[in-house]
Design a protein around this motif. Structure first.
Motif, PDB file in Angstrom:
ATOM      1  N   ALA A  62       5.373  -7.222   4.810  1.00 23.19           N
ATOM      2  CA  ALA A  62       5.780  -8.431   4.081  1.00 23.19           C
ATOM      3  C   ALA A  62       6.784  -9.258   4.857  1.00 23.19           C
ATOM      4  O   ALA A  62       7.644  -9.920   4.284  1.00 23.19           O
ATOM      5  CB  ALA A  62       6.330  -8.079   2.697  1.00 23.19           C
ATOM      6  N   ASP A  99       0.761 -10.297   0.559  1.00 22.95           N
ATOM      7  CA  ASP A  99       0.329 -10.677  -0.779  1.00 22.95           C
ATOM      8  C   ASP A  99      -0.897 -11.578  -0.780  1.00 22.95           C
ATOM      9  O   ASP A  99      -1.297 -12.084  -1.827  1.00 22.95           O
ATOM     10  CB  ASP A  99       1.472 -11.373  -1.518  1.00 22.95           C
ATOM     11  CG  ASP A  99       2.662 -10.435  -1.727  1.00 22.95           C
ATOM     12  OD1 ASP A  99       2.417  -9.235  -1.944  1.00 22.95           O
ATOM     13  OD2 ASP A  99       3.812 -10.908  -1.675  1.00 22.95           O
ATOM     14  N   SER A 100      -1.473 -11.807   0.407  1.00 28.01           N
ATOM     15  CA  SER A 100      -2.637 -12.695   0.490  1.00 28.01           C
ATOM     16  C   SER A 100      -3.914 -11.977   0.064  1.00 28.01           C
ATOM     17  O   SER A 100      -4.027 -10.763   0.195  1.00 28.01           O
ATOM     18  CB  SER A 100      -2.777 -13.215   1.916  1.00 28.01           C
ATOM     19  OG  SER A 100      -1.633 -13.931   2.298  1.00 28.01           O
ATOM     20  N   LYS A 123      11.808  -6.398  -5.403  1.00 30.69           N
ATOM     21  CA  LYS A 123      10.580  -5.725  -5.797  1.00 30.69           C
ATOM     22  C   LYS A 123      10.547  -4.298  -5.283  1.00 30.69           C
ATOM     23  O   LYS A 123      10.083  -3.382  -5.948  1.00 30.69           O
ATOM     24  CB  LYS A 123       9.363  -6.497  -5.259  1.00 30.69           C
ATOM     25  CG  LYS A 123       8.034  -5.873  -5.658  1.00 30.69           C
ATOM     26  CD  LYS A 123       6.868  -6.776  -5.290  1.00 30.69           C
ATOM     27  CE  LYS A 123       6.630  -6.814  -3.806  1.00 30.69           C
ATOM     28  NZ  LYS A 123       5.385  -7.519  -3.447  1.00 30.69           N
ATOM     29  N   LYS A 135       0.063  -1.418   3.031  1.00 33.62           N
ATOM     30  CA  LYS A 135      -0.846  -1.387   1.893  1.00 33.62           C
ATOM     31  C   LYS A 135      -2.279  -1.037   2.285  1.00 33.62           C
ATOM     32  O   LYS A 135      -3.022  -0.446   1.491  1.00 33.62           O
ATOM     33  CB  LYS A 135      -0.839  -2.745   1.180  1.00 33.62           C
ATOM     34  CG  LYS A 135       0.517  -3.142   0.602  1.00 33.62           C
ATOM     35  CD  LYS A 135       0.935  -2.244  -0.545  1.00 33.62           C
ATOM     36  CE  LYS A 135       2.179  -2.778  -1.233  1.00 33.62           C
ATOM     37  NZ  LYS A 135       2.614  -1.924  -2.351  1.00 33.62           N
ATOM     38  N   ARG A 168       1.812  -8.800   7.470  1.00 34.06           N
ATOM     39  CA  ARG A 168       0.841  -8.150   6.609  1.00 34.06           C
ATOM     40  C   ARG A 168       1.262  -6.742   6.204  1.00 34.06           C
ATOM     41  O   ARG A 168       1.116  -6.341   5.044  1.00 34.06           O
ATOM     42  CB  ARG A 168      -0.520  -8.092   7.316  1.00 34.06           C
ATOM     43  CG  ARG A 168      -1.613  -7.353   6.541  1.00 34.06           C
ATOM     44  CD  ARG A 168      -2.029  -8.123   5.301  1.00 34.06           C
ATOM     45  NE  ARG A 168      -3.022  -7.392   4.533  1.00 34.06           N
ATOM     46  CZ  ARG A 168      -3.533  -7.806   3.384  1.00 34.06           C
ATOM     47  NH1 ARG A 168      -3.140  -8.968   2.875  1.00 34.06           N
ATOM     48  NH2 ARG A 168      -4.423  -7.085   2.738  1.00 34.06           N
ATOM     49  N   THR A 179      14.728  -7.230  -0.835  1.00 32.23           N
ATOM     50  CA  THR A 179      13.629  -7.460  -1.751  1.00 32.23           C
ATOM     51  C   THR A 179      13.862  -6.687  -3.028  1.00 32.23           C
ATOM     52  O   THR A 179      13.966  -5.471  -3.014  1.00 32.23           O
ATOM     53  CB  THR A 179      12.265  -7.073  -1.141  1.00 32.23           C
ATOM     54  OG1 THR A 179      11.284  -7.095  -2.164  1.00 32.23           O
ATOM     55  CG2 THR A 179      12.284  -5.713  -0.510  1.00 32.23           C
TER      56      THR A 179
END
Length: 463
Positions: A69, A462-463, A80, A100, A66, A78
């Motif tokens: 990632a 991303d959930s 991104k 996040k 979480r 990554t």
């Protein structure tokens, strides 16, 4: 005034090399003193036995899937977030790529705390982006001399001498500045040893322990051929100066150097950590701040050091996941040992919020351990902990067993059968794997269900 908070971490320190955890050879009187003055969890584990993932979990109260990632190893890539293949960035990324959700320092800041970070960082988000008011952090590269630092994101500088001494001076200055302040503080203090490079340390500590007198764990077989041992010993001794800079001196190991010599140096660097903690605590007491300060001492993960013919970390073996976990706080028990609950790094955030009287937040994954600290309970929420790894699957650790399921060929999907199941009371060195046998099948089935349920219900970033 609310209590001050200090989290002290040592890098790659497994609990088996601490005196209060039963090692009667190593000298760790200052860590032992912390245990005598608080609550020591006999069974505590890293939520993800690798540096960045575990450290992110400490500040988020979340499992790495979480808060990072699923970042799990040095080959993390990554696009991104702009990472380079195989190499972690020298300093964090801008724009808060990880962490996040609201972090521990952010919540503390909202409640009047002044937050500082000193020492190893190794998190992909900058301290000032997640709630820290000031910080002095080094580059991600491990070295104990010649280390480059930035203070609050300003120009790099390399202090003379050992970085561990410079960071200690920074902490002493911080305490002097905090003395007399009306606001409480949170200090996140990170000590890099005994993480490699083990040779980059004072000779006093490197020669403190005789390899002939070091007790090897029974799951270390010196006669077995450990793959690429020569390379790994050079990585332990010289770190990136060997595997990245390729400095000529790093191609040479001392005559007769092997696992016993490495472990002896690991012992020495652990005592170096302990002496540093002694000086740190002396500074805290001299400042007059100690009586109203919560202190947690722990580590991000352990080190295999040849056990099961493996090195470094990232496995579901005890040597990789077991860490010291000691809590001192005003009003809690002293010289107490909890052996009924397997604590976890994700428990730090909810426990601290409870200890300072701040409401819990819904996005944390850990347990509030204050009922154990107060003596009201000896177990919280089943008493077990979950562990993620990059390549070794996921596991559940109870005070008596560990059970692990490998990843399948599909990302994030578990295999159909376990690959770890050990009764750690009868088999503390994990020499008899009960996975896929009929032995203790009731316990295995229960742990299998708990682990699969956790995996299916714990969301990723991303959930």
């Amino acid at each position: 005034m609310k209590p001050n908070i200090i989290i002290i971490t040592s890098d790659q320190l497994r609990s088996f090399e601490v005196g209060c955890y039963g090692n009667d050879v190593i000298q760790t009187p200052n860590i032992d003193r912390l245990a005598n003055n608080g609550v020591r969890f006999e069974y505590a584990v890293s939520c993800h036995p690798i540096c960045m993932a575990a450290r992110s979990a400490i500040l988020s109260g979340q499992y790495p899937r979480r808060c990072t990632a699923g970042v799990s190893n040095f080959a993390y890539l990554t696009q991104k977030n702009g990472a380079a293949s195989g190499i972690l960035p020298e300093y964090p990324f801008s724009g808060r790529p990880h962490l996040k959700d609201t972090t521990l320092p952010e919540i503390l800041k909202q409640n009047g705390y002044y937050n500082a970070a000193i020492g190893k960082w190794h998190i992909h988000s900058w301290p000032h982006d997640i709630g820290f008011d000031e910080y002095t952090i080094p580059r991600v590269h491990h070295c104990h001399t010649g280390q480059s630092f930035t203070r609050n994101g300003t120009s790099e500088f390399a202090p003379p001498g050992y970085s561990i001494d410079f960071e200690l001076d920074e902490a002493d200055d911080f305490f002097k500045r905090m003395k007399g302040k009306t606001e409480p503080f949170f200090l996140y203090y990170n000590i890099s040893p005994p993480h490699c490079p083990v040779s980059d340390a004072p000779s006093y500590y490197l020669n403190m322990y005789n390899p002939d007198n070091i007790p090897l764990r029974p799951n270390v077989d010196l006669q077995a051929e450990l793959p690429n041992l020569d390379t790994w010993l050079k990585i332990y001794r010289y770190d990136f100066r060997y595997y990245e800079l390729h400095l000529p001196y790093t191609d040479i190991l001392p005559d007769g150097y092997g696992l016993p010599e490495l472990i002896a140096e690991y012992y020495g660097l652990t005592t170096w950590v302990d002496d540093t903690i002694g000086s740190f605590m002396s500074s805290l007491h001299k400042s007059g701040l100690a009586d109203n300060t919560i202190i947690i001492f722990t580590a991000d993960h352990g080190d295999m050091l040849g056990s099961h013919n493996r090195v470094q970390k990232g496995y579901l073996y005890e040597e990789s996941i077991r860490i010291p976990f000691i809590i001192n706080a005003p009003g809690i028990a002293r010289n107490s040992v909890c052996s009924s609950h397997a604590a976890n790094l994700v428990d730090i955030m909810p426990t601290l919020l409870s200890l300072v009287g701040i409401d819990q937040v819904s996005h944390t994954h850990g347990n509030d351990l204050t009922p154990i600290l107060s003596g009201e309970q000896n177990i919280v929420n089943g008493g077990y902990s979950f562990i993620e790894t990059g390549g070794d699957g996921i596991g559940i650790r109870t005070p008596t067993h560990i059970y692990g399921i490998p990843w399948s060929q599909m990302p994030g999907v578990l295999g159909s059968k376990p690959h770890y199941f050990y009764n750690l009371v009868q088999d503390p060195y994990q020499l008899n794997n009960l996975a896929n046998t009929d032995t203790e099948s009731d316990i295995a089935n229960k742990l299998d269900g708990l682990l699969r349920n956790w995996n299916g219900n714990t969301p990723g970033m991303d959930s």
